[in-house]
Design an enzyme around this catalytic site. Sequence first.
Site, PDB file in Angstrom:
ATOM      1  N   GLU A  83      76.462   5.560  36.473  1.00 14.50           N
ATOM      2  CA  GLU A  83      77.726   6.109  36.943  1.00 14.50           C
ATOM      3  C   GLU A  83      78.898   5.164  36.736  1.00 14.50           C
ATOM      4  O   GLU A  83      78.761   3.950  36.877  1.00 14.50           O
ATOM      5  CB  GLU A  83      77.641   6.407  38.454  1.00 14.50           C
ATOM      6  CG  GLU A  83      76.582   7.397  38.857  1.00 14.50           C
ATOM      7  CD  GLU A  83      76.472   7.573  40.365  1.00 14.50           C
ATOM      8  OE1 GLU A  83      75.786   8.512  40.797  1.00 14.50           O
ATOM      9  OE2 GLU A  83      77.088   6.769  41.109  1.00 14.50           O
ATOM     10  N   TYR A 130      78.932   7.452  48.410  1.00 15.11           N
ATOM     11  CA  TYR A 130      78.603   7.832  47.039  1.00 15.11           C
ATOM     12  C   TYR A 130      77.183   8.368  46.895  1.00 15.11           C
ATOM     13  O   TYR A 130      76.749   8.678  45.782  1.00 15.11           O
ATOM     14  CB  TYR A 130      78.889   6.650  46.091  1.00 15.11           C
ATOM     15  CG  TYR A 130      80.385   6.455  45.970  1.00 15.11           C
ATOM     16  CD1 TYR A 130      81.102   6.981  44.904  1.00 15.11           C
ATOM     17  CD2 TYR A 130      81.099   5.826  46.988  1.00 15.11           C
ATOM     18  CE1 TYR A 130      82.477   6.869  44.831  1.00 15.11           C
ATOM     19  CE2 TYR A 130      82.471   5.704  46.926  1.00 15.11           C
ATOM     20  CZ  TYR A 130      83.155   6.228  45.853  1.00 15.11           C
ATOM     21  OH  TYR A 130      84.534   6.133  45.795  1.00 15.11           O
ATOM     22  N   HIS A 181      68.607  -5.932  42.107  1.00 18.54           N
ATOM     23  CA  HIS A 181      69.786  -5.243  42.652  1.00 18.54           C
ATOM     24  C   HIS A 181      70.608  -6.101  43.601  1.00 18.54           C
ATOM     25  O   HIS A 181      70.948  -5.700  44.710  1.00 18.54           O
ATOM     26  CB  HIS A 181      69.364  -3.945  43.345  1.00 18.54           C
ATOM     27  CG  HIS A 181      68.787  -2.918  42.422  1.00 18.54           C
ATOM     28  ND1 HIS A 181      68.592  -1.619  42.801  1.00 18.54           N
ATOM     29  CD2 HIS A 181      68.351  -2.998  41.132  1.00 18.54           C
ATOM     30  CE1 HIS A 181      68.065  -0.936  41.792  1.00 18.54           C
ATOM     31  NE2 HIS A 181      67.909  -1.772  40.764  1.00 18.54           N
ATOM     32  N   GLN A 204      66.081 -10.379  38.536  1.00 17.13           N
ATOM     33  CA  GLN A 204      67.509 -10.198  38.302  1.00 17.13           C
ATOM     34  C   GLN A 204      68.347 -11.249  39.020  1.00 17.13           C
ATOM     35  O   GLN A 204      69.573 -11.206  38.964  1.00 17.13           O
ATOM     36  CB  GLN A 204      67.929  -8.791  38.756  1.00 17.13           C
ATOM     37  CG  GLN A 204      67.278  -7.675  37.962  1.00 17.13           C
ATOM     38  CD  GLN A 204      67.610  -6.294  38.510  1.00 17.13           C
ATOM     39  OE1 GLN A 204      68.475  -6.127  39.358  1.00 17.13           O
ATOM     40  NE2 GLN A 204      66.907  -5.283  38.006  1.00 17.13           N
TER      41      GLN A 204
END
Length: 403
Positions: free
Chosen positions: A275, A285, A182, A110
């Site tokens: 989300e 969160y 990520h 990524q």
Amino acid sequence: MTIRSLSISLALSLPAALISSCGGTTSGDGATSQSTPPPVGSTSQAPDETIGPFAITDMGTFDEPWAAAFAPGTRTLFITEKAGTMKFVDTATGRIGTVSGVPKVDYGGQGGLGDVAFLPSESSATLDRRTIYLTWVEAGGGDTRGAVLGRGELVCEQADACAIRGMNVIWRQEPKVTGRGHFSHRIAFSPDGKYLFLSSGERQKGSPAQDLSVNLGKVLRLNLDGSAAAGNPFADRGSPSDQIWSYGHRNLLGLHFDSAGRLWDLEHGPKGGDELNHVVRGENYGWPIVSDGVNYDGSPIPDHSTRPEFKAAAIGWTPVIAPGDFVFYDGKLWPEWTGDAIITGLATEAIIRVKMDGTSATEAARYKFGHRLREIEEGPDGALWLLEDGDGGRLRKLTPSGR
């Protein structure tokens, strides 16, 4: 027709007065055009495809496009390609050019070149010179890596080429860790133009999202020079805690303010539990303690509802939509969508439209495109500009169908 032949044709046919200071042709480094853009002065063109409410015109292809941004005040769209290249498109004419001076990136998984952003305060009808922000992944020692944020000057002195000068790293993920996932590294400027908000993923490590001594798994609030902004909620704990605005995040691939000045993030869950979050100062969160999904091996994670001390999402998705990015739509061409969140889906290969009511959110429609959708931007005239994911990802202009 290739972009090179298209560029030559346009260069021969366009009067010099119509060529902006940096809205030029391509150098032909791999991108090919899917369709011929309308000639200058054309008021209409038959769409290449119609999907639901969208008439779609293809405006070229790109190699693993990841992010895009209009230079404020112009119709020029800058596009990052993950392997470490960058191009721009004059959306009024279809002309494509290149950007040199892009920093070396650690490419793989990524990781690579990430977001691009410009200061709204430097809006100008011509490109000339302006500040540019980029995020990318840099290598560390021992097979580690992390995202960085850089700031430089964009200089456009030719019709078909711009250059980045003086690009300096002003922020880093701490610590660098192993793996290639990520990174998040999305940029959003506060409505007053004073602050830069940045998403920093938890790098598929989970627990750093709850650790206030690191900046992984967080939304950060910085000054425009990359330093920690005054008034952040954990500033008394020292660096990098002084950067943190909110925490307990996983992989945040969208970060935007709505018209009321509220900050929102669009976040990947694990197996389930994507989300859309209203990002509030100092809030936790919950990741990885709670999620409305499960781990990839099928092991359970407590649902958000079991731990009310953690801030829950405004809307979640199980099965996942695997979001790319989103915009809050201004309403110029689809006035009935004013304020809606328009989201790109990777796994869903769809645009998802979410109706917003203050801090409440409800999915209103889903439009299937049949391709992984990475990025979406709203143009100055209200058209939506969509980038497909992967090699040969098309840039697609979306306007209302049937009008």
